[in-house]
Motif scaffolding. Sequence first.
Motif, PDB file in Angstrom:
ATOM      1  N   MET A 180       0.832  -1.216   0.000  1.00  0.00           N
ATOM      2  CA  MET A 180       0.000   0.000   0.000  1.00  0.00           C
ATOM      3  C   MET A 180       0.860   1.257   0.000  1.00  0.00           C
ATOM      4  N   GLY A 181       2.163   1.099   0.006  1.00  0.00           N
ATOM      5  CA  GLY A 181       3.059   2.248  -0.065  1.00  0.00           C
ATOM      6  C   GLY A 181       3.551   2.746   1.276  1.00  0.00           C
ATOM      7  N   VAL A 182       3.289   2.002   2.363  1.00  0.00           N
ATOM      8  CA  VAL A 182       3.738   2.418   3.697  1.00  0.00           C
ATOM      9  C   VAL A 182       5.248   2.156   3.815  1.00  0.00           C
ATOM     10  N   GLY A 183       5.972   3.117   4.365  1.00  0.00           N
ATOM     11  CA  GLY A 183       7.422   2.946   4.522  1.00  0.00           C
ATOM     12  C   GLY A 183       7.978   3.895   5.559  1.00  0.00           C
ATOM     13  N   SER A 184       9.253   4.070   5.492  1.00  0.00           N
ATOM     14  CA  SER A 184      10.002   4.857   6.461  1.00  0.00           C
ATOM     15  C   SER A 184       9.413   6.261   6.632  1.00  0.00           C
ATOM     16  N   GLY A 185       9.261   6.676   7.880  1.00  0.00           N
ATOM     17  CA  GLY A 185       8.750   8.020   8.169  1.00  0.00           C
ATOM     18  C   GLY A 185       7.237   8.093   8.255  1.00  0.00           C
ATOM     19  N   ASP A 186       6.555   7.043   7.852  1.00  0.00           N
ATOM     20  CA  ASP A 186       5.082   7.038   7.910  1.00  0.00           C
ATOM     21  C   ASP A 186       4.594   6.569   9.282  1.00  0.00           C
ATOM     22  N   GLU A 187       3.328   6.884   9.554  1.00  0.00           N
ATOM     23  CA  GLU A 187       2.668   6.375  10.763  1.00  0.00           C
ATOM     24  C   GLU A 187       1.487   5.490  10.359  1.00  0.00           C
ATOM     25  N   VAL A 188       1.278   4.442  11.137  1.00  0.00           N
ATOM     26  CA  VAL A 188       0.139   3.548  10.904  1.00  0.00           C
ATOM     27  C   VAL A 188      -0.657   3.462  12.204  1.00  0.00           C
ATOM     28  N   VAL A 189      -1.922   3.817  12.144  1.00  0.00           N
ATOM     29  CA  VAL A 189      -2.778   3.768  13.334  1.00  0.00           C
ATOM     30  C   VAL A 189      -3.258   2.329  13.536  1.00  0.00           C
ATOM     31  N   VAL A 190      -3.181   1.859  14.765  1.00  0.00           N
ATOM     32  CA  VAL A 190      -3.516   0.456  15.067  1.00  0.00           C
ATOM     33  C   VAL A 190      -4.094   0.394  16.483  1.00  0.00           C
ATOM     34  N   PRO A 191      -5.063  -0.488  16.727  1.00  0.00           N
ATOM     35  CA  PRO A 191      -5.543  -0.613  18.113  1.00  0.00           C
ATOM     36  C   PRO A 191      -4.485  -1.294  18.978  1.00  0.00           C
ATOM     37  N   SER A 192      -4.581  -1.046  20.277  1.00  0.00           N
ATOM     38  CA  SER A 192      -3.678  -1.697  21.231  1.00  0.00           C
ATOM     39  C   SER A 192      -4.325  -2.957  21.793  1.00  0.00           C
ATOM     40  N   PHE A 193      -5.656  -3.009  21.752  1.00  0.00           N
ATOM     41  CA  PHE A 193      -6.368  -4.193  22.260  1.00  0.00           C
ATOM     42  C   PHE A 193      -6.613  -5.129  21.081  1.00  0.00           C
ATOM     43  N   THR A 194      -5.609  -5.973  20.797  1.00  0.00           N
ATOM     44  CA  THR A 194      -5.669  -6.942  19.698  1.00  0.00           C
ATOM     45  C   THR A 194      -4.507  -7.894  19.906  1.00  0.00           C
ATOM     46  N   PHE A 195      -4.383  -8.913  19.058  1.00  0.00           N
ATOM     47  CA  PHE A 195      -3.207  -9.767  19.149  1.00  0.00           C
ATOM     48  C   PHE A 195      -1.983  -8.942  18.769  1.00  0.00           C
ATOM     49  N   TYR A 196      -0.878  -9.201  19.456  1.00  0.00           N
ATOM     50  CA  TYR A 196       0.370  -8.447  19.321  1.00  0.00           C
ATOM     51  C   TYR A 196       0.801  -8.261  17.862  1.00  0.00           C
ATOM     52  N   ALA A 197       0.558  -9.276  17.013  1.00  0.00           N
ATOM     53  CA  ALA A 197       1.048  -9.239  15.630  1.00  0.00           C
ATOM     54  C   ALA A 197       0.487  -8.056  14.845  1.00  0.00           C
ATOM     55  N   SER A 198      -0.723  -7.587  15.187  1.00  0.00           N
ATOM     56  CA  SER A 198      -1.321  -6.452  14.448  1.00  0.00           C
ATOM     57  C   SER A 198      -0.384  -5.254  14.473  1.00  0.00           C
TER      58      SER A 198
END
Length: 361
Positions: free
Chosen positions: A71-89
Amino acid sequence: MTIGLFDTHTPLQPLRGEIDDAIQRVIESERYILGPEVGAFEREFADYCTAGYGVGVANGTDAITIALRAMGVGSGDEVVVPSFTFYASAEAIPPTGATPVFCDIDPDTYCITAETVRAALTPRTKAVIAVHLFGNLAPVAEIQALGVPVLEDAAQAAGSVSSAGRPGSLGAAATWSFFPSKNLGAFGDGGMITTSDIDIAERARTLRFHGSHDKVTYEQIGYNSRLDELQAAILRVQLPHLDAWADGRRAAGMHYTEAGLGELVRLPAPAPAAQPAWHLYVVSHPEPAHLEAALAAAQIGCKAYYRLPIHRQAAMRTWGDDVELPGTEVAARTHLAIPMSPVLSRVQVDEVVAAIATVKQ
Ligand SMILES: Cc1ncc(COP(=O)(O)O)c(C=O)c1O
């Protein structure tokens, strides 16, 4: 154990002969990596999700890293993710060069919402990982309306549906795990990326294959991350049964409601318009240790999956310190998974509810 937390054995028993035949077929073909079974399963699973393309990979964790890079995500980018999920997310984000930014969940659905995502957005946000936790469905369209592409982490949501469609077709791309205990489980590790974007699909296909088309010229630093032929053949036998198994999971959820469990604990709330194929049936109670003790005494399986949310894990200290996520803290402290499977009967549900009823309110 009179009632296990899950049952991966019973639903597969009627399919044993077909699975044995599929394994023989692969052995006789002498094709073990990226052959006709993987190609066929990629098409069949993408069709099931109503997505354009499927790209088989080695597991659900690699699927997230590869999909984000595609999807084009790379260095310097931020990805929003929940904290309440399996660690791998979250674990799958730093290998792309991007940083995880943790967002909160709605403790009723255990999923992220447009509001919790909005609070975590910055000009550097490149993507949001919407985890369809426990089989419930995060509101992908509402999150994408904020102007950020969504990667669905659908590892726990095979068989779930919503009025917007099936997971796997709701965001820019979706990732799947076929870990043996999942709603659609292999006999080992396995994963998939689904997408209707041909560019994302092509980039993912190259990345899973050492960043190459032909293993002669190499365009990128990629991965050796393939779903193998044996797992694909086994999954092809199971896929036609996934909807019936999902119905079994929904029926077991209904049984819990009808048996009055909602008067004893807080039940998981299906997200608006969602019909979750509950992967795990996760209730909440102010004193979950009392439930655990009562269920253990009755020899009934239960488990707290995410007591320490990801942003509080040692490996995530760089990104998790100073983050305050009240909904996550409540869910982490109070949740408990109780038995769920496609074949959990009303009698078994009554037994679970009777054990929980012994806990003083
Ligand atoms: C929500 C979620 N994301 C990602 C994964 C990672 O999948 P895998 O174990 O196949 O790497 C899992 C399951 O294990 C999961 O439950």
